[in-house]
Structures are given as structure tokens and as C-alpha cells.
Enzyme design. Sequence first.
Site, short mmCIF file in Angstrom:
data_model
loop_
_atom_site.label_atom_id
_atom_site.label_comp_id
_atom_site.label_asym_id
_atom_site.label_seq_id
_atom_site.Cartn_x
_atom_site.Cartn_y
_atom_site.Cartn_z
N LYS A 53 34.44 46.31 30.78
CA LYS A 53 32.89 46.40 30.78
C LYS A 53 32.34 45.23 31.38
O LYS A 53 31.15 44.83 32.24
CB LYS A 53 32.48 46.66 29.20
CG LYS A 53 32.83 47.79 29.02
CD LYS A 53 32.96 47.68 27.28
CE LYS A 53 33.60 49.38 26.96
NZ LYS A 53 33.46 49.09 25.39
N GLN A 97 32.49 46.09 20.50
CA GLN A 97 33.59 47.33 20.49
C GLN A 97 34.67 47.52 19.49
O GLN A 97 34.75 46.99 18.48
CB GLN A 97 34.96 46.08 21.28
CG GLN A 97 35.51 47.29 21.65
CD GLN A 97 35.31 48.04 23.01
OE1 GLN A 97 34.08 47.50 23.36
NE2 GLN A 97 36.17 49.15 22.72
N ASP A 120 25.65 51.51 23.51
CA ASP A 120 26.46 53.08 23.30
C ASP A 120 25.99 53.98 22.91
O ASP A 120 26.48 55.20 22.96
CB ASP A 120 27.40 52.29 22.42
CG ASP A 120 28.66 51.70 22.38
OD1 ASP A 120 29.02 51.94 23.25
OD2 ASP A 120 29.30 50.58 21.57
N1 GUN Z 1 36.67 51.90 21.75
C1 GUN Z 1 36.34 52.69 22.22
N2 GUN Z 1 35.52 53.46 22.53
C2 GUN Z 1 34.23 52.54 22.60
C3 GUN Z 1 33.13 52.77 23.21
O1 GUN Z 1 32.58 53.75 23.59
N3 GUN Z 1 32.15 52.19 22.84
C4 GUN Z 1 32.70 50.94 21.90
N4 GUN Z 1 31.96 50.10 21.68
N5 GUN Z 1 33.46 50.88 20.61
C5 GUN Z 1 34.45 51.55 21.47
#
Ligand code: GUN
Length: 291
Positions: A53, A97, A120
Site C-alpha cells: 500500500k 490494517q 477502507d
Molecule cells: N486486511 C485484509 N484486507 C484488508 C483491507 O482491505 N483493509 C484493511 N484495513 N485490512 C485488511
Amino acid sequence: MSNIIDGKALSLSLKEQMKERIVELEAQYGRKPCLAVIIVGDNPSSRSYVRGKIKAAEFVGMDSRLIELPEDISEQDLLAKIAEINAESAVDGLLVQLPLPGHINEDRVIDAIDIAKDVDGFHPQNVAKLWLGRPCILPCTPKGIVAMIDSTGVNISGKKAVVVGRSNIVGKPVAKLLLDRNATVTIAHSRTADLPAVCREADVLVAAVGRPEMITADMVKPGAIVIDVGINRIPCIKEDGSEGSRLVGDVQFPGVSEVAGWITPVPGGVGPMTITMLMQNTIECFLARMA
Ligand code: GUN
């Protein structure tokens, strides 16, 4: 052999466009969009996703902040950190995350994120807006999946879509986005009776269960669009005879790609598109905050 939906290539072309857009935005508004990412602890998969990311943010030329917090941080201290970033006017997007360590309540953490910075799309107010059909930030993986389906040029209106998996992050929201494309949507899961028969009905099959290669060729309708959301690391023996591991999806690619009309690979399918949609969401949050 199916057509491959190349998520990596599609991602790259979208990110190239964003790069140009961000140069324009900086000229217009005097600053770039900024994404903040919080990671708690050192789960290797989470670390790898977060690295991806931040790298993507750098690639498109936006600002980013990586906030690394210890595994044993208290929920109160994490919430305080979120409040601090919510209040920072130069930050447009904030994601924490997941998963979080067991002693932290994920719902309280998600609820604490400023809805205007919820890149998100996990905040309950964003989820409510999604289901009500109001403008909102769409969750990244579902948004990327629909973009990949759109990229095939196949019109799914009136077609049958089956989503295997009912998570809040993927299964439920992607079902809603497919419904918005006028598909007839079934959400299947571990208790679904005769799952192979349900899957065989699907013109669009989305596998989001986290079970390595569980969707086999006999479960797929010839010509179907198959979207593989799984990222599973399984042990394997390498060419030199040593033990290693490899990434596989929830779809058994060699067999299913002989039957499907379109299929996403793992890696190089849904994963890169999820990250690219995160960049797009950060730009959307930036623009909404600038308005
Ligand atoms: N863990 C797995 N997929 C995601 C996601 O799309 N966003 C976040 N914040 N955590 C994750």
C-alpha cells in the site's frame, strides 16, 4: 483456455492515470492527497500488504505515513492515535490494517475512524450508505472486483452471480455491488447445501473463502467469469528439492481456466486491484475534504 483478467496490468494503467491526476491536484490545491496506514504488531502477511500500500502511494506520487505500533499496544492508546490522525488536516485517508491482536476490539477501532477519511469503507456509516445506495467510499476489494468484471466488457445485468464467502470485507459488499449491476446474486458459504451445484449456476463466480483451491473445474459453468479473491500460501517442494511455499487462490487455476470464459490469476489479479482502489479512494477522500 480462458481469457485472463490481468489485475496487475489494469492496476498499472489506472495508477499511471492517477499519477498525472495527482500532479494536477497538487497544482490546484497546493498539496497532495495523503494516506496514513496504521499497522499493529508484526503479522508477516499484514506487513507485506501494508508495504504494498505504501509503495503504491509512492508510485502514484501521493504522500503517505506509516504508523507502526507494537503488538501489545492498549486499545486505548490505539484509539488515541486514531483520534490524533483524524484531527490532522493534512491526512485525507486513514486505514488500520486488520486483523488486530486479540485484546483489541476491531469494531471499536473501525468506529473511531473519521468517516471522511475511511478509505477502507469499513465504518458502519459507510456500510449503511453502501446498502442504501447513497454515495459513499466503496470497500477496496469489492470495488476492484467490479472494475475487473467491467474490464471484460461483459454485461452482467440479469445474469446469475454467486459469491462464495460472506465476510464484511469482501463477500457481503461485493454482493451488493453485483446487485447494483443488476445481477441476480446468491451469497454461498460453508453451510450452503450442494455448493458445487450452486456454483455451477453462476455466470459470475466470486471466490472469497480463504480455502486454497477449493473451487474446482466441475464447480464452474463453461464461459463463466471467475474472480479469485483468495491469497493462500501453501507448502511446496521447489525445483531444487527443498521445501518452500507458493501462493494459490481459492480457485484451482489449472483446471478452472480450461472451463471459465474469464479468470483472475493469483498473484496478479484481485490483490493489485485492491491496492489501486485504495489509492483511488484516498483521492476521493481528498477531493471531498477540499470541496
Ligand atoms: N486486511 C485484509 N484486507 C484488508 C483491507 O482491505 N483493509 C484493511 N484495513 N485490512 C485488511
